[in-house]
Scaffold this active site. Structure first.
Site, PDB file in Angstrom:
ATOM      1  N   GLY A  11       0.828  -1.241   0.095  1.00  0.00           N
ATOM      2  CA  GLY A  11      -0.121  -0.007   0.006  1.00  0.00           C
ATOM      3  C   GLY A  11       0.842   1.311  -0.147  1.00  0.00           C
ATOM      4  CG  ASN A  13       1.844   3.292  -5.839  1.00  0.00           C
ATOM      5  OD1 ASN A  13       2.048   3.997  -6.252  1.00  0.00           O
ATOM      6  ND2 ASN A  13       2.497   2.036  -5.829  1.00  0.00           N
ATOM      7  CG  LEU A  90      -0.744  -8.182  -7.137  1.00  0.00           C
ATOM      8  CD1 LEU A  90       0.097  -9.076  -6.360  1.00  0.00           C
ATOM      9  CD2 LEU A  90       0.081  -7.347  -8.165  1.00  0.00           C
ATOM     10  CG  LEU A  92      -8.013  -9.291 -15.696  1.00  0.00           C
ATOM     11  CD1 LEU A  92      -6.853  -8.471 -16.192  1.00  0.00           C
ATOM     12  CD2 LEU A  92      -7.970 -10.787 -16.706  1.00  0.00           C
ATOM     13  CG  ASN A 107      -2.897  -0.971 -12.871  1.00  0.00           C
ATOM     14  OD1 ASN A 107      -2.905  -1.183 -11.706  1.00  0.00           O
ATOM     15  ND2 ASN A 107      -1.904  -1.537 -13.604  1.00  0.00           N
ATOM     16  CG  HIS A 109       2.770  -1.881 -15.266  1.00  0.00           C
ATOM     17  ND1 HIS A 109       2.476  -3.243 -14.791  1.00  0.00           N
ATOM     18  CD2 HIS A 109       3.730  -2.069 -16.142  1.00  0.00           C
ATOM     19  CE1 HIS A 109       3.252  -4.219 -15.289  1.00  0.00           C
ATOM     20  NE2 HIS A 109       4.317  -3.607 -16.184  1.00  0.00           N
ATOM     21  CG  ASP A 150      -0.226  -4.473 -17.030  1.00  0.00           C
ATOM     22  OD1 ASP A 150       0.722  -5.183 -16.942  1.00  0.00           O
ATOM     23  OD2 ASP A 150      -0.902  -3.683 -16.140  1.00  0.00           O
ATOM     24  CD  GLU A 180       5.486   2.122  -8.790  1.00  0.00           C
ATOM     25  OE1 GLU A 180       4.667   1.690  -7.724  1.00  0.00           O
ATOM     26  OE2 GLU A 180       6.420   1.327  -8.900  1.00  0.00           O
TER      27      GLU A 180
HETATM   28  C1  GRF Z   1       4.301  -1.388  -6.981  1.00  0.00           C
HETATM   29  O1  GRF Z   1       5.670  -1.714  -7.471  1.00  0.00           O
HETATM   30  C2  GRF Z   1       3.367  -1.102  -7.863  1.00  0.00           C
HETATM   31  O2  GRF Z   1       3.816  -0.652  -9.194  1.00  0.00           O
HETATM   32  C3  GRF Z   1       2.577  -2.502  -8.256  1.00  0.00           C
HETATM   33  O3  GRF Z   1       2.716  -3.088  -7.139  1.00  0.00           O
HETATM   34  C4  GRF Z   1       3.791  -2.822  -6.323  1.00  0.00           C
HETATM   35  C5  GRF Z   1       3.343  -2.590  -4.911  1.00  0.00           C
HETATM   36  O4  GRF Z   1       2.773  -1.310  -4.794  1.00  0.00           O
HETATM   37  N1  GRF Z   1       1.574  -2.341  -9.090  1.00  0.00           N
HETATM   38  P1  GRF Z   1       2.261  -0.840  -3.117  1.00  0.00           P
HETATM   39  O5  GRF Z   1       3.338  -0.640  -2.426  1.00  0.00           O
HETATM   40  O6  GRF Z   1       1.184  -1.878  -2.823  1.00  0.00           O
HETATM   41  O7  GRF Z   1       1.232   0.396  -3.458  1.00  0.00           O
END
Ligand code: GRF
Length: 207
Positions: A11, A13, A90, A92, A107, A109, A150, A180
């Site tokens: 988490g 992001n 993660l 779909l 999203n 990536h 993606d 990110e």
């Molecule tokens: C990050 O590298 C993000 O780009 C990918 O999942 C990884 C973990 O993201 N989608 P987070 O720390 O859970 O936000």
């Protein structure tokens, strides 16, 4: 604008979005829901620490993928979210959720799409693939989501140089910190300000 943030792991992001709603460029944005595909995601702790409602929805917990998809779409709609942000999510998405939020799902990536993306390319894997290919720059992409991995229109990208001695871990950390955690909040800002349009599967930003 009200947003729902979908997570699966640490988490970071989500945290970047939370931080920007407090002291950054997203002060007028409300995170109304955090939806996790895993009950053990630390992102759920980050949500709880910030008083954000959360829910765990795992496809395996439902009799069918269709029911999981329907209940997900209903849950997000009831939250009042106008935009879904996949932040380290993660799974779909199902067709009902995607169609209900057509062109309103983004999203992040951890690579420069169309490089190092698609099914199975998540977490540390894109960074391992980038170093194995010997690329000189890598980075992150924010794109709109459709029913494929993606695959939707690219909205923002930000790159970093690959440095001598980089490992997948050092590259991943630099891309998270410098790419990110910057372009995901910026993408939300642009959408909230109505500065994004999509034509022929290409996203355009009007500054
Ligand atoms: C990050 O590298 C993000 O780009 C990918 O999942 C990884 C973990 O993201 N989608 P987070 O720390 O859970 O936000």
């Amino acid at each position: 604008m009200k947003i729902a943030v979908f997570v699966s792991g640490g988490g970071t992001n989500l945290q970047a979005i939370i931080d920007n709603t407090k002291t950054g460029i997203l002060k007028d944005i409300e995170i109304v829901l955090v939806l996790s595909s895993s009950p053990s995601a630390y992102a759920l702790t980050r949500a709880a620490d910030n008083g954000i409602p959360s829910v765990v929805m795992r496809a395996a917990d439902y009799p069918s993928r269709e029911q999981w998809d329907s209940e997900m779409a209903e849950c997000v709609q009831k939250s009042g979210a106008e935009l879904i942000v996949l932040a380290g999510y993660l799974s779909l998405l199902g067709p009902k959720t995607v169609s209900m939020y057509s062109n309103r799902i983004i999203n992040i990536h951890p690579a420069l799409i169309p490089s190092f993306c698609g099914a199975g390319m998540y977490g540390i894997k894109p960074h391992k693939a980038a170093l194995a290919r010997g690329v000189k720059v890598s980075g992150a992409t924010v794109h709109f989501v459709n029913e494929n991995y993606d695959d939707g229109p690219i909205l923002l990208q930000k790159s970093v140089d690959v440095l001598p001695g980089d490992t997948p871990e050092t590259l991943q950390k630099r891309i998270m910190q410098e790419c990110e955690w910057k372009i995901l909040p910026k993408a939300i800002r642009l959408i909230a300000d109505g500065k994004v349009s999509i034509e022929n599967n290409i996203a355009y930003v009007t500054e």
